[in-house]
Design a protein around this motif. Structure first.
Motif, short mmCIF file in Angstrom:
data_model
loop_
_atom_site.label_atom_id
_atom_site.label_comp_id
_atom_site.label_asym_id
_atom_site.label_seq_id
_atom_site.Cartn_x
_atom_site.Cartn_y
_atom_site.Cartn_z
N LYS A 105 1.11 -1.47 -0.23
CA LYS A 105 0.08 0.04 -0.08
C LYS A 105 0.90 1.18 0.34
CE LYS A 105 -3.30 2.04 2.75
NZ LYS A 105 -4.11 3.07 2.56
N ALA A 106 1.58 0.92 0.88
CA ALA A 106 2.82 2.39 0.80
C ALA A 106 3.56 3.26 -0.17
CB ALA A 106 3.52 2.74 2.09
N LYS A 107 4.03 1.38 -0.79
CA LYS A 107 3.82 1.98 -1.93
C LYS A 107 3.74 2.26 -3.25
CE LYS A 107 8.47 -1.69 -2.42
NZ LYS A 107 8.55 -3.10 -2.30
N LYS A 108 2.78 1.32 -3.56
CA LYS A 108 1.19 2.07 -4.52
C LYS A 108 1.20 3.48 -4.20
CE LYS A 108 -1.53 -1.89 -5.29
NZ LYS A 108 -2.03 -2.01 -4.78
N GLU A 109 0.78 3.48 -2.52
CA GLU A 109 -0.46 5.35 -3.11
C GLU A 109 1.10 5.96 -2.60
OE1 GLU A 109 -3.20 4.34 -0.05
OE2 GLU A 109 -3.43 3.04 -1.50
N LEU A 110 2.08 5.76 -2.82
CA LEU A 110 3.04 6.90 -2.47
C LEU A 110 3.80 8.27 -1.14
CD1 LEU A 110 2.99 8.91 -6.36
CD2 LEU A 110 4.68 7.00 -5.81
N TYR A 111 3.60 7.05 0.25
CA TYR A 111 4.12 7.09 1.04
C TYR A 111 5.34 7.64 1.41
CZ TYR A 111 -0.29 6.60 2.78
OH TYR A 111 -2.08 6.30 3.30
N ASP A 112 6.02 8.80 1.61
CA ASP A 112 7.10 8.68 1.83
C ASP A 112 7.86 8.11 3.09
OD1 ASP A 112 7.81 11.29 0.68
OD2 ASP A 112 5.77 12.64 2.02
N VAL A 113 7.20 7.31 3.65
CA VAL A 113 7.40 6.46 5.52
C VAL A 113 6.50 5.47 5.77
CG1 VAL A 113 8.59 6.66 7.52
CG2 VAL A 113 8.66 8.59 6.03
N LEU A 114 7.33 4.37 5.79
CA LEU A 114 5.81 3.46 6.50
C LEU A 114 7.19 2.58 7.63
CD1 LEU A 114 3.74 1.78 6.95
CD2 LEU A 114 5.16 -0.38 5.20
N LEU A 115 5.90 3.00 8.88
CA LEU A 115 6.84 3.03 10.32
C LEU A 115 5.30 1.53 10.97
CD1 LEU A 115 6.19 5.89 12.05
CD2 LEU A 115 8.27 5.51 10.93
N ILE A 116 6.19 0.35 11.16
CA ILE A 116 5.99 -0.97 11.44
C ILE A 116 6.43 -1.09 13.03
CG2 ILE A 116 5.84 -3.36 11.33
CD1 ILE A 116 7.01 -2.81 8.39
N ASP A 117 4.43 -1.14 12.85
CA ASP A 117 5.08 -1.54 14.83
C ASP A 117 4.60 -2.97 14.76
OD1 ASP A 117 4.52 -0.63 17.63
OD2 ASP A 117 3.05 -1.06 16.96
N THR A 118 5.95 -3.22 15.41
CA THR A 118 6.19 -4.91 15.78
C THR A 118 5.74 -5.62 17.37
OG1 THR A 118 8.25 -5.20 16.63
CG2 THR A 118 8.33 -5.26 13.86
N ALA A 119 5.82 -6.71 17.48
CA ALA A 119 5.35 -7.11 18.40
C ALA A 119 5.94 -6.93 19.46
CB ALA A 119 5.01 -9.16 18.52
N GLY A 120 5.54 -7.04 20.90
CA GLY A 120 6.39 -6.95 21.78
C GLY A 120 6.27 -8.49 22.98
N ARG A 121 7.54 -8.73 24.03
CA ARG A 121 6.73 -9.98 24.96
C ARG A 121 7.33 -9.37 26.35
NH1 ARG A 121 5.35 -12.11 20.64
NH2 ARG A 121 5.84 -14.39 20.54
N LEU A 122 6.89 -10.13 27.13
CA LEU A 122 7.71 -8.75 28.08
C LEU A 122 9.35 -9.54 28.71
CD1 LEU A 122 4.50 -9.89 31.20
CD2 LEU A 122 5.17 -8.59 30.11
N ALA A 123 9.99 -11.11 28.04
CA ALA A 123 10.89 -10.49 28.08
C ALA A 123 11.67 -11.73 26.79
CB ALA A 123 10.93 -12.07 28.99
N ILE A 124 12.69 -11.46 25.88
CA ILE A 124 12.34 -12.09 25.15
C ILE A 124 12.66 -13.76 25.56
CG2 ILE A 124 14.76 -12.55 23.63
CD1 ILE A 124 16.17 -10.13 24.53
N ASP A 125 12.15 -13.87 24.00
CA ASP A 125 11.92 -15.62 23.24
C ASP A 125 12.38 -16.25 22.56
OD1 ASP A 125 9.25 -14.39 22.31
OD2 ASP A 125 8.35 -15.06 24.14
N GLU A 126 11.62 -17.35 22.01
CA GLU A 126 12.69 -17.83 20.79
C GLU A 126 11.79 -17.32 19.72
OE1 GLU A 126 14.71 -19.48 19.22
OE2 GLU A 126 16.39 -18.53 20.74
N GLU A 127 10.14 -17.14 20.35
CA GLU A 127 9.09 -16.43 19.51
C GLU A 127 9.18 -15.18 18.54
OE1 GLU A 127 5.68 -18.17 20.98
OE2 GLU A 127 4.81 -17.61 18.94
N LEU A 128 8.86 -14.72 19.47
CA LEU A 128 9.53 -13.64 19.42
C LEU A 128 10.58 -13.37 18.14
CD1 LEU A 128 9.11 -10.04 19.31
CD2 LEU A 128 10.24 -10.33 21.85
N MET A 129 11.72 -13.53 18.55
CA MET A 129 12.48 -13.12 17.28
C MET A 129 12.33 -13.64 16.29
SD MET A 129 15.03 -11.27 18.63
CE MET A 129 15.17 -10.97 20.42
#
Ligand code: GDP
Length: 289
Positions: free
Chosen positions: A171-195
């Motif tokens: 969408k960002a490419k097609k609609e000529l956005y300057d910036v795309l900020l992707i909010d990704t998942a957090g966890r309470l502590a680091i784990d394999e699945e998150l990584m």
């Protein structure tokens, strides 16, 4: 902001009353060591800083001025990690940024703050809601996007963040956005699945940069976690959130020195405008009061 560290650094400076007083310099150094420890500065960072300050002060003739100058110079050196400052735009828009961090670090808030920062610079910004771990995260990002008046891409029917990230980028490419900020998942502590999930999102969208949001209030843990993210995912910049609450002040020094990734922004409050480009000089002035 840093009342305690500033006060104790001042104490160390005040130990030097006369010129060429080597015993006083020793006392000042001991005092400085204590204040850095109290401020949660990593021991290796503290050791290097102290050695350099002592050498530099001696080189320039012991005195209060030379001690302060040496301290300023060394603090600046540590904080001025080589690399980018603030926000860097890609030559081929949209500049895609992956926002990463542990749950509660301030990742979603910082995504909104960055969007707002870019919008005031007349950029067309799209945020993507890919934090599907925390129940309210998508809703929170929707509200923030509405508040700062930027577009958001979300898909309530899609459970795979990789697909959402990919579609957002289309969408960002097609609609000529300057910036795309992707909010990704957090966890309470680091784990394999998150990584693994992060690694999948990373390879799907090939971001220009990965920002790690570190919670200043978590002290040494902020440094440790940033190192792990750097090793496992690769990070290009750190945003230090909640710097307004960090009365200890040492975390910026530890992260810059130990993680070796440039600090790009600091979060200075809960509101959307509370984001500043990280400028080493400014932090040094605050540390020294
Ligand atoms: P996430 O789980 O990492 O997405 O964390 P959130 O963005 O929901 O932030 C967690 C809490 O930290 C919220 O209450 C935010 O308002 C607060 N917060 C985020 N950044 C800052 C900051 O720079 N200063 C202060 N004081 N609070 C912040």
């Amino acid at each position: 902001m840093f009342d305690s560290i500033t006060g104790s650094i001042r104490n160390s400076i005040n130990k030097i009353r006369h010129k060429d007083d080597a015993a006083a310099l020793k006392k000042a150094i001991t005092e400085l060591k204590k204040s850095l420890l109290k401020a949660d500065v990593h021991h290796k960072t503290s050791k290097e800083l102290i050695t350099e300050v002592e050498l530099e002060t001696k080189r320039n003739g012991i005195g209060q001025d030379s001690f302060v100058n040496a301290l300023k110079q060394e603090l600046n050196k540590i904080l001025s990690t080589e690399g980018n400052q603030g926000f860097v735009f890609s030559n081929t828009p949209p500049t895609t940024i992956l926002m990463t961090g542990l749950q509660g670090s301030g990742k979603t808030t910082t995504t909104g703050k960055l969007a707002s920062y870019l919008k005031t610079r007349k950029k067309k910004v799209l945020v993507a809601a890919c934090d599907l771990q925390r129940l309210a995260a998508v809703e929170q990002l929707k509200q923030i996007a509405q508040q700062v008046e930027v577009d958001i891409y979300f898909d309530d029917n899609e459970k795979n963040p990789v697909v959402i990230a990919k579609n957002a980028q289309e969408k960002a490419k097609k609609e000529l956005y300057d910036v795309l900020l992707i909010d990704t998942a957090g966890r309470l502590a680091i784990d394999e699945e998150l990584m693994n999930q992060l690694a999948d999102v990373k390879s799907a969208v090939n971001p220009d940069e990965i920002f790690y949001v570190a919670d200043s209030l978590t002290g040494h843990d902020a440094t440790k976690t940033a190192i792990t993210f750097k090793e496992k995912i690769g990070i290009d910049g750190v945003v230090l959130s909640k710097y307004d609450g960090d009365t200890k002040g040492g975390v910026a020094l530890s992260i810059a020195h130990q993680v070796g990734v440039p600090l790009r922004f600091i979060g200075t409050g809960e509101k959307m405008p509370d984001l500043e480009v990280f400028i080493p000089d400014r932090i040094v002035s605050r540390l020294l009061g």
